[in-house]
Design a protein around this motif. Structure first.
Motif, PDB file in Angstrom:
ATOM      1  N   THR A 134       4.628   4.555 -37.760  1.00 58.04           N
ATOM      2  CA  THR A 134       5.130   3.998 -36.589  1.00 58.04           C
ATOM      3  C   THR A 134       6.425   4.559 -36.227  1.00 58.04           C
ATOM      4  O   THR A 134       7.640   3.936 -36.807  1.00 58.04           O
ATOM      5  CB  THR A 134       4.909   2.734 -36.283  1.00 58.04           C
ATOM      6  OG1 THR A 134       3.502   2.296 -36.632  1.00 58.04           O
ATOM      7  CG2 THR A 134       5.126   2.037 -34.890  1.00 58.04           C
ATOM      8  N   ILE A 135       6.678   5.230 -35.195  1.00 58.16           N
ATOM      9  CA  ILE A 135       8.190   5.555 -34.711  1.00 58.16           C
ATOM     10  C   ILE A 135       8.368   5.237 -33.438  1.00 58.16           C
ATOM     11  O   ILE A 135       7.590   5.835 -32.386  1.00 58.16           O
ATOM     12  CB  ILE A 135       8.061   7.244 -34.722  1.00 58.16           C
ATOM     13  CG1 ILE A 135       7.807   7.656 -36.333  1.00 58.16           C
ATOM     14  CG2 ILE A 135       9.543   7.564 -34.633  1.00 58.16           C
ATOM     15  CD1 ILE A 135       8.639   7.406 -37.212  1.00 58.16           C
ATOM     16  N   GLY A 136       9.249   4.595 -33.192  1.00 57.45           N
ATOM     17  CA  GLY A 136       9.757   4.138 -31.762  1.00 57.45           C
ATOM     18  C   GLY A 136      10.803   5.257 -31.111  1.00 57.45           C
ATOM     19  O   GLY A 136      11.434   6.006 -31.844  1.00 57.45           O
ATOM     20  N   VAL A 137      10.510   5.551 -29.818  1.00 55.10           N
ATOM     21  CA  VAL A 137      11.256   6.752 -28.987  1.00 55.10           C
ATOM     22  C   VAL A 137      11.992   6.050 -28.104  1.00 55.10           C
ATOM     23  O   VAL A 137      11.214   5.510 -27.022  1.00 55.10           O
ATOM     24  CB  VAL A 137      10.328   7.852 -28.767  1.00 55.10           C
ATOM     25  CG1 VAL A 137      11.388   9.007 -28.218  1.00 55.10           C
ATOM     26  CG2 VAL A 137       9.597   8.528 -29.944  1.00 55.10           C
ATOM     27  N   PRO A 138      13.244   5.893 -28.128  1.00 56.79           N
ATOM     28  CA  PRO A 138      13.921   5.327 -26.938  1.00 56.79           C
ATOM     29  C   PRO A 138      13.807   5.728 -25.637  1.00 56.79           C
ATOM     30  O   PRO A 138      13.917   7.082 -25.444  1.00 56.79           O
ATOM     31  CB  PRO A 138      15.325   5.222 -27.402  1.00 56.79           C
ATOM     32  CG  PRO A 138      15.427   6.545 -28.307  1.00 56.79           C
ATOM     33  CD  PRO A 138      14.105   6.867 -28.950  1.00 56.79           C
ATOM     34  N   LYS A 139      13.951   4.811 -24.435  1.00 58.04           N
ATOM     35  CA  LYS A 139      14.180   5.178 -23.113  1.00 58.04           C
ATOM     36  C   LYS A 139      14.426   3.868 -22.490  1.00 58.04           C
ATOM     37  O   LYS A 139      13.915   2.845 -22.667  1.00 58.04           O
ATOM     38  CB  LYS A 139      12.859   5.862 -22.521  1.00 58.04           C
ATOM     39  CG  LYS A 139      11.713   4.937 -22.197  1.00 58.04           C
ATOM     40  CD  LYS A 139      11.673   3.976 -20.896  1.00 58.04           C
ATOM     41  CE  LYS A 139      10.720   3.001 -21.022  1.00 58.04           C
ATOM     42  NZ  LYS A 139      11.017   2.275 -19.886  1.00 58.04           N
ATOM     43  N   SER A 140      15.672   4.110 -21.527  1.00 58.89           N
ATOM     44  CA  SER A 140      15.989   2.736 -20.758  1.00 58.89           C
ATOM     45  C   SER A 140      16.934   3.280 -20.019  1.00 58.89           C
ATOM     46  O   SER A 140      17.902   3.827 -20.303  1.00 58.89           O
ATOM     47  CB  SER A 140      16.458   1.827 -21.826  1.00 58.89           C
ATOM     48  OG  SER A 140      17.051   0.699 -20.897  1.00 58.89           O
ATOM     49  N   LEU A 322      10.777  12.763 -38.378  1.00 61.41           N
ATOM     50  CA  LEU A 322      11.018  11.458 -39.248  1.00 61.41           C
ATOM     51  C   LEU A 322       9.629  11.246 -39.953  1.00 61.41           C
ATOM     52  O   LEU A 322       9.804  10.734 -40.858  1.00 61.41           O
ATOM     53  CB  LEU A 322      11.427  10.206 -38.280  1.00 61.41           C
ATOM     54  CG  LEU A 322      12.909  10.493 -37.739  1.00 61.41           C
ATOM     55  CD1 LEU A 322      13.044   9.219 -36.960  1.00 61.41           C
ATOM     56  CD2 LEU A 322      13.913  10.378 -39.066  1.00 61.41           C
ATOM     57  N   ALA A 323       8.577  11.401 -38.955  1.00 62.64           N
ATOM     58  CA  ALA A 323       7.245  11.253 -39.562  1.00 62.64           C
ATOM     59  C   ALA A 323       6.847  12.098 -40.753  1.00 62.64           C
ATOM     60  O   ALA A 323       6.440  11.461 -41.791  1.00 62.64           O
ATOM     61  CB  ALA A 323       6.154  11.269 -38.690  1.00 62.64           C
ATOM     62  N   LEU A 324       7.307  13.296 -40.647  1.00 67.47           N
ATOM     63  CA  LEU A 324       7.145  14.303 -41.751  1.00 67.47           C
ATOM     64  C   LEU A 324       7.953  13.800 -42.975  1.00 67.47           C
ATOM     65  O   LEU A 324       7.382  14.061 -44.266  1.00 67.47           O
ATOM     66  CB  LEU A 324       7.409  15.715 -41.354  1.00 67.47           C
ATOM     67  CG  LEU A 324       6.627  16.547 -40.280  1.00 67.47           C
ATOM     68  CD1 LEU A 324       7.149  17.825 -40.186  1.00 67.47           C
ATOM     69  CD2 LEU A 324       5.275  16.577 -40.796  1.00 67.47           C
ATOM     70  N   VAL A 330      10.666   2.698 -37.696  1.00 68.11           N
ATOM     71  CA  VAL A 330      11.944   3.056 -37.221  1.00 68.11           C
ATOM     72  C   VAL A 330      11.923   3.628 -35.907  1.00 68.11           C
ATOM     73  O   VAL A 330      10.980   3.966 -35.339  1.00 68.11           O
ATOM     74  CB  VAL A 330      12.621   4.227 -38.113  1.00 68.11           C
ATOM     75  CG1 VAL A 330      12.590   3.723 -39.603  1.00 68.11           C
ATOM     76  CG2 VAL A 330      11.777   5.381 -38.208  1.00 68.11           C
ATOM     77  N   MET A 331      13.170   3.870 -35.255  1.00 69.92           N
ATOM     78  CA  MET A 331      13.217   4.276 -33.948  1.00 69.92           C
ATOM     79  C   MET A 331      14.454   5.479 -34.210  1.00 69.92           C
ATOM     80  O   MET A 331      15.281   5.348 -34.912  1.00 69.92           O
ATOM     81  CB  MET A 331      14.097   3.378 -32.922  1.00 69.92           C
ATOM     82  CG  MET A 331      14.061   3.826 -31.740  1.00 69.92           C
ATOM     83  SD  MET A 331      15.077   2.701 -30.388  1.00 69.92           S
ATOM     84  CE  MET A 331      17.028   3.124 -30.906  1.00 69.92           C
ATOM     85  N   SER A 348      17.964   7.784 -37.395  1.00 69.94           N
ATOM     86  CA  SER A 348      16.874   6.901 -37.360  1.00 69.94           C
ATOM     87  C   SER A 348      17.675   5.448 -37.582  1.00 69.94           C
ATOM     88  O   SER A 348      18.354   5.205 -38.191  1.00 69.94           O
ATOM     89  CB  SER A 348      15.630   7.123 -38.184  1.00 69.94           C
ATOM     90  OG  SER A 348      16.186   6.738 -39.568  1.00 69.94           O
ATOM     91  N   VAL A 349      16.925   4.266 -36.985  1.00 70.09           N
ATOM     92  CA  VAL A 349      17.271   2.956 -37.258  1.00 70.09           C
ATOM     93  C   VAL A 349      16.271   2.064 -37.266  1.00 70.09           C
ATOM     94  O   VAL A 349      15.187   2.231 -36.639  1.00 70.09           O
ATOM     95  CB  VAL A 349      18.319   2.463 -36.260  1.00 70.09           C
ATOM     96  CG1 VAL A 349      17.636   2.333 -34.739  1.00 70.09           C
ATOM     97  CG2 VAL A 349      18.728   1.182 -36.323  1.00 70.09           C
TER      98      VAL A 349
END
Length: 404
Positions: A134-140, A322-324, A330-331, A348-349
């Motif tokens: 699971t990878i979070g991808v930021p937007k805001s 990151l997934a690879l 993480v994000m 990543s964090v």
């Protein structure tokens, strides 16, 4: 070491749309396609996590290069989005659906609430011993995500507001008399990043003075009226820029007596400018008008920042890397290099370092007495709004992606 999970990928868009949320989606898709594993199918949840729960999935790996390029520069969430309070029975159904489609890579694009959902999915999958990355991808657009220098979507929304402020100021100063007040309301539930961005349009030599009010600093109606009256007596118009979420000295929303609540039990904001208009006219007898850009600031297609597009795309692209490399829960993030020329690095964090934390405007970047942004804030935002895109002629019908 690169570890490849045997399975498919899913992309979920969540929360409020932005001008570049689709750029991150395309970054993920193109990164996976570049990996060139024909066994990996890329699904999209049509309508956010609600679409996933309703089994409304679309295929993204079958899209043409031309359509992906068009989507990359299209504002709004092309997959559709939603807000949903996640319960355990939702998590059970999500994992069940993942098993059906053999999904082992989950990319969740969104803000703080979305990062919480992504973390919950990751934790629940681990409890069930289900192999999920699971990878979070930021937007805001609010720029309130922790763990990142600035969130994709913020720069384009800020660029739109700067253009609005410039145009509004030109209109205001066209009239020598009578001196008036114009109130411009921006989004910003708990942070003033968007309101602060309007300071880039300030013309210090004009007969219009900006006053910027952000949620990080307690709002005093009496002090605000005093500042407006001071401008008026000194022959200045006032452009009052307020975040929708400004609060008083007791940390109460200015419009708390008329609040309604959304599906996540958060106050529905917007309308503080009309409250202030009444107060100014009743107390000072100065003509006042309101301008609320509302949702326009989220997905304006004419003021997309090229920097924003490129960084949003790169964050999506890096998410697959990151997934690879077997990163999980993480994000993907970016940090600004401490060098004269603007540049960033990607890393990543942990989601646990992001969830439940809001990034506020540093108070040493804001002059609480004069109600203006300081030079440090201007230095922060200037490189983010740079660069224009050649505006694509996108067709809403053409952007439609059919449900499986």
């Amino acid at each position: 070491m690169i570890i490849i999970l045997n399975g498919n990928a899913i992309i979920i868009q969540s929360g409020g749309p932005t001008a570049v949320i689709n750029s991150s989606l395309v970054g993920i898709v193109e990164a996976i396609l570049e990996f060139n594993n024909p066994n990996i199918k890329i699904f999209g949840a049509k309508g956010g996590v609600k679409g996933l729960l309703n089994n409304s999935l679309v295929r993204l790996d079958t899209l043409s290069k031309e359509k992906l390029r068009s989507i990359k520069y299209t504002p709004g969430a092309v997959l559709g989005t939603c807000r949903l309070k996640i319960e355990e029975f939702h998590l059970q159904e999500i994992i069940r659906i993942f098993k059906v489609y053999n999904i082992t890579h989950c990319f969740y694009i969104g803000g703080n609430g979305s990062m919480y959902v992504a973390e919950q999915i990751s934790i629940y999958a681990k409890e069930l011993n289900y192999p999920l990355c699971t990878i979070g991808v930021p937007k805001s657009i609010d720029n309130d995500l922790a763990g990142i220098d600035h969130s994709p979507g913020y720069a384009s929304a800020a660029k739109f507001l700067v253009a609005c402020t410039e145009d509004i100021t030109l209109d205001i100063v066209s009239y020598e008399t009578p001196k008036k007040v114009t109130i411009m309301e921006t989004m910003g539930r708990n942070t003033g990043w968007l309101a602060g961005s309007c300071s880039l349009a300030e013309q210090k030599s004009s007969n219009c003075k900006q006053l910027i009010y952000i949620p990080e600093s307690p709002f005093s109606l009496s002090n605000c009226l005093e500042a407006i009256e001071h401008n008026y007596n000194n022959n200045y118009h006032t452009l009052l820029i307020v975040s929708e979420g400004i609060r008083d000295e007791q940390d109460e929303l200015i419009i708390s007596n008329t609040l309604q609540f959304d599906s996540l039990n958060r106050p529905k904001l917007g309308g503080v400018s009309w409250f202030l208009k009444d107060e100014i006219e009743n107390n000072l007898n100065i003509g006042t008008r309101c301008i609320d850009t509302s949702i326009w600031q989220r997905s304006s297609s004419r003021y997309i920042s090229l920097t924003d597009v490129n960084e949003a795309y790169n964050l999506g692209y890096k998410a697959w890397q990151l997934a690879l490399n077997s990163r999980n829960n993480v994000m993907v993030t970016l940090s600004r290099l401490n060098i004269p020329e603007y540049n960033v690095v990607y890393s990543s964090v942990l989601l646990s370092k992001v969830v439940g934390i809001e990034k506020k405007v540093p108070m040493h970047w804001y002059d609480e007495q004069k109600k203006v942004m300081k030079e440090e804030f201007l230095d922060y935002i200037k490189p983010l709004v740079k660069g224009d895109i050649v505006h694509p002629k996108f067709d809403l019908e053409e952007q439609h992606i059919s449900i499986l």
